[in-house]
Enzyme design. Structure first.
Site, PDB file in Angstrom:
ATOM      1  N   GLU A   1      -4.170   5.717  28.178  1.00 39.55           N
ATOM      2  CA  GLU A   1      -3.870   4.608  27.139  1.00 39.55           C
ATOM      3  C   GLU A   1      -3.954   2.965  27.805  1.00 39.55           C
ATOM      4  OE1 GLU A   1      -2.107   7.267  27.496  1.00 39.55           O
ATOM      5  OE2 GLU A   1      -2.155   8.142  25.505  1.00 39.55           O
TER       6      GLU A   1
ATOM      7  N   HIS B   1       7.282  12.120  18.864  1.00 40.80           N
ATOM      8  CA  HIS B   1       6.240  12.035  17.919  1.00 40.80           C
ATOM      9  C   HIS B   1       6.734  11.238  16.866  1.00 40.80           C
ATOM     10  CE1 HIS B   1       4.367  14.820  20.731  1.00 40.80           C
ATOM     11  NE2 HIS B   1       3.207  14.519  20.323  1.00 40.80           N
TER      12      HIS B   1
END
Ligand SMILES: Cc1ncc(C[n+]2csc(CCOP(=O)(O)OP(=O)(O)O)c2C)c(N)n1
Length: 658
Positions: A398, A465
């Protein structure tokens, strides 16, 4: 030290001599000024000049270089006006950052130099983006990025090389192996015998060169750059050298063995080159003296101008205004006669597709977004329409990818980066909070990057998540945050975010993807960033919320038949104070609702602002309803208890009774 000058004309040798002498003479002057207390801090590159100068001289002037704190030679070889450079170090207006940042922390697109931020490592990701733009535009340009040997332990270094390797990006990753990272010697920093050994692991070529020999550095870089321009690929270039002075002047060199300093002093890159040129009769002693005099007088003139400047007079309005790249736009009004019912997920996909059609310079990057269509299928079919150059599967990195977004922006392109889940954005925090957010304010470079953030709980997906992490960004000046709650807004706000040259965090609640539908105009349109929406009108209270909270608030309002204004904020940064003010003035009671945890959440800021600005209208304290101050739990029973929905009704009743 042996110099092989077979491939150099006398003129070129003289040019290189002048180029390496200049940073040395500037540094010598700086050391004097430091002793006189006229400058505050100095990171010396004495003994390492052959690398910065050799690399810069070997590249074309329009090829980007990303230097570090010991690379004055990059700046002087690209002929930045000395008075501006000195003014930058003094923090005055003539410098490159309006006094906002120090030393080499600035870029100059005119000189194709992108300076570092303090953080070691992120420059590598930015370099990959600039190189990607060169590949996409077929401009055949190479990008060079500097690293100290200590900084190579940062994940950013690894991520960027791996990305460049997989994408065949023409980046020269330079490692100045100078023996120390601050006070810590190499043996405590890494265990590889040579950095070129690491190149093998990345599947790229590694080259090692005597970093004190300007001709060796120049020839090596010229050769690999010529080859990379034709056949784009990264190369790791290890330059062997030594740091002759302290990390910065105040820290000294007590911890460095004297014999090491002596041995490397004998390899001084400037003195040895000068001796060679004298021995070869390329230059005479009197020419050397003339040249030194000329450079010294140039330095003194520059200093005179720079020191005549004062620190800037603080102008609060200007300081605040420069946080964002100015961007005035008229929203594109949708044709409401042409619309279709769409799910939230399809509205996002639609906005993304139409933005790709509108902006040929727009690139999408993310994990599994190409043929697979992304884990939520938002980019399904995009490869067929736009090709793999613009729809880019990334490795799992990322930080490098967000850094690449800034690099693309520097090169005049746009990007949208998909986080697979908003939770994983923590890997890219330096790039977002320190690079994207601050670049415009620091030196006027916009960061035209949108980061898509599939967010939120309710699916029993556990602590990693499910997070709501919008508040991480809310506290970072320079970012914009949008957070739609319905398909119509999702498309219009995404298109607006992509139009906007500022960095935008775009939150999309995963639970809404396939659970809600709405009429969405077929054509391209935008919704103004910074404007809230009143989704229900009433007089007894105001509920301020966003995202999933809008649905919870609307449901409870129907159930309780509330006479309430419900404000969907839509943009969290900058947020719509006018709409909040008008509603609070009308209703006198406020409840702020969000899925994010309570403490330090966005509600805290809004509540504080209301108490300051609207106190005289209030009939009750400003209430907040938010998730528990814990991570998001996995088991559905725990998760529902964590979320604020179950506490909403009681709090509304309390507020109405107050
Ligand atoms: C992410 C990060 N951690 C720590 C620092 C503090 N710091 C600045 S320079 C430096 C040493 C750098 O060593 P190296 O990369 O070898 O470069 P050199 O100074 O030797 O040229 C450290 C620890 C920083 N700037 N950034």
């Amino acid at each position: 030290m042996k110099f092989d000058a077979r491939n150099f004309t006398p003129e070129k040798l003289l040019r290189l001599y002048e180029a390496i002498l200049k940073p040395r003479l500037i540094e010598e002057k700086m050391l004097i000024l430091l002793r006189q207390n006229k400058i505050s801090k100095w990171f010396s590159g004495i003994g390492q000049e052959a690398i910065a100068v050799g690399v810069t001289e070997a590249l074309d002037p329009d090829e980007y270089i990303l230097p570090m704190h010991r690379n004055l030679g990059v700046f002087t070889s690209r002929n930045l006006p000395l008075e501006k450079l000195f003014a930058q170090w003094q923090g005055t207006l003539l410098g490159y950052t309006k006094g906002r940042d120090r030393s080499f922390h600035f870029g100059s697109n005119a000189h194709h130099i992108i300076g570092m931020i303090s953080h070691l490592g992120p420059q590598n990701g930015v370099a990959t983006g600039i190189a990607l733009a060169s590949v996409l535009k077929s401009s055949g340009k190479v990008t060079a990025v500097f690293n100290g040997d200590g900084g190579t332990s940062e994940g950013d270094f690894h991520e960027a090389i791996n990305l460049a390797s997989v994408w065949d990006l023409p980046v020269i990753f330079i490692v100045e192996n100078n023996g120390y990272g601050l006070s810590t010697p190499s043996r405590e920093q890494f265990r590889c015998a040579h950095f070129i050994d690491k190149a093998t692991g990345y599947g790229i070529e590694g080259r090692q060169v005597d970093g004190n020999n300007i001709l060796a550095v120049y020839e090596t870089v010229a050769e690999i750059a010529a080859s990379m321009r034709k056949n784009p690929r990264p190369v790791l270039l290890e330059c062997l050298t030594f740091r002759m002075r302290g990390h910065e002047e105040a820290s000294g060199t007590k911890y460095v063995p004297a014999e090491l300093l002596e041995a490397w002093a004998a390899k001084d890159p400037v003195e040895n080159f000068e001796r060679f040129l004298l021995a070869e009769k390329i230059i005479t002693k009197s020419k050397v003296e003339d040249l030194r005099k000329r450079i010294k007088s140039e330095v003194n003139n520059g200093l005179k101008i720079a020191f005549a400047e004062n620190h800037p007079v603080a102008d609060t309005e200007l300081e605040l205004r420069d946080v964002y790249t100015p961007f005035q736009t008229t929203p594109v009004v949708p044709d409401l006669n042409k619309s279709s019912e769409k799910r939230f997920v399809d509205a996002i996909s639609d906005g993304l597709r139409q933005s790709m059609e509108k902006y040929p310079e727009l690139v999408l990057m993310g994990q599994d977004i190409a043929e697979y269509g992304g884990v939520f299928k938002i980019t399904d079919g995009f490869v067929a329409q736009f090709g793999k150059q613009r729809i880019r599967n990334t490795p799992i990195c990322e930080a490098a990818v967000v850094g690449a977004g800034l690099g693309l922006s520097i090169a005049g392109m746009k990007s949208v980066v998909e986080m697979q889940f908003a939770d994983f954005v923590s890997e890219a925090m330096t790039q977002i909070a320190n690079n994207l957010a601050k670049t415009h304010w620091r030196w006027g470079q916009h960061a035209d990057v949108v980061i898509r953030m599939p967010t939120g709980a309710g699916t029993a997906a556990g602590p990693f998540h499910s997070q709501s992490n919008e508040a991480w960004f809310f506290h970072t000046p320079g970012l914009k945050i949008v957070y739609p709650s319905n398909p119509y807004d999702a498309k219009g706000l995404l298109c607006a975010a992509i139009e906007d040259p500022n960095p935008v965090m775009y939150f999309e609640h995963k639970l809404l993807y396939r659970s809600i539908r709405g009429e969405v105009p077929d054509d391209y349109y935008t919704i103004e960033i910074g404007k809230a929406n009143i989704v229900r009108e009433g007089n007894e209270m105001t509920i301020i919320t966003y995202g999933m909270g809008v649905h919870w608030a609307m449901d409870i309002a129907s159930e309780m038949n509330l006479d309430a204004d419900i404000i969907d904020m839509r943009t969290l940064l900058p947020w719509d104070k006018d709409t909040v003010y008008a509603s609070v003035k009308k209703t006198s009671r406020v409840l702020i609702l969000h899925e994010d945890t309570l403490t330090g959440g966005i509600g805290a800021e809004i509540a504080a602002w209301i108490s300051e600005e609207c106190f005289r209208f209030l009939d009750a304290p400003v209430y907040r309803v938010a998730s528990l101050d814990t991570p998001v739990p996995f088991a559905p029973t725990l998760e529902q208890n964590f979320l604020p929905k179950g506490r909403l009704k009681g709090k509304i009743e309390e507020l109405l009774k107050f």
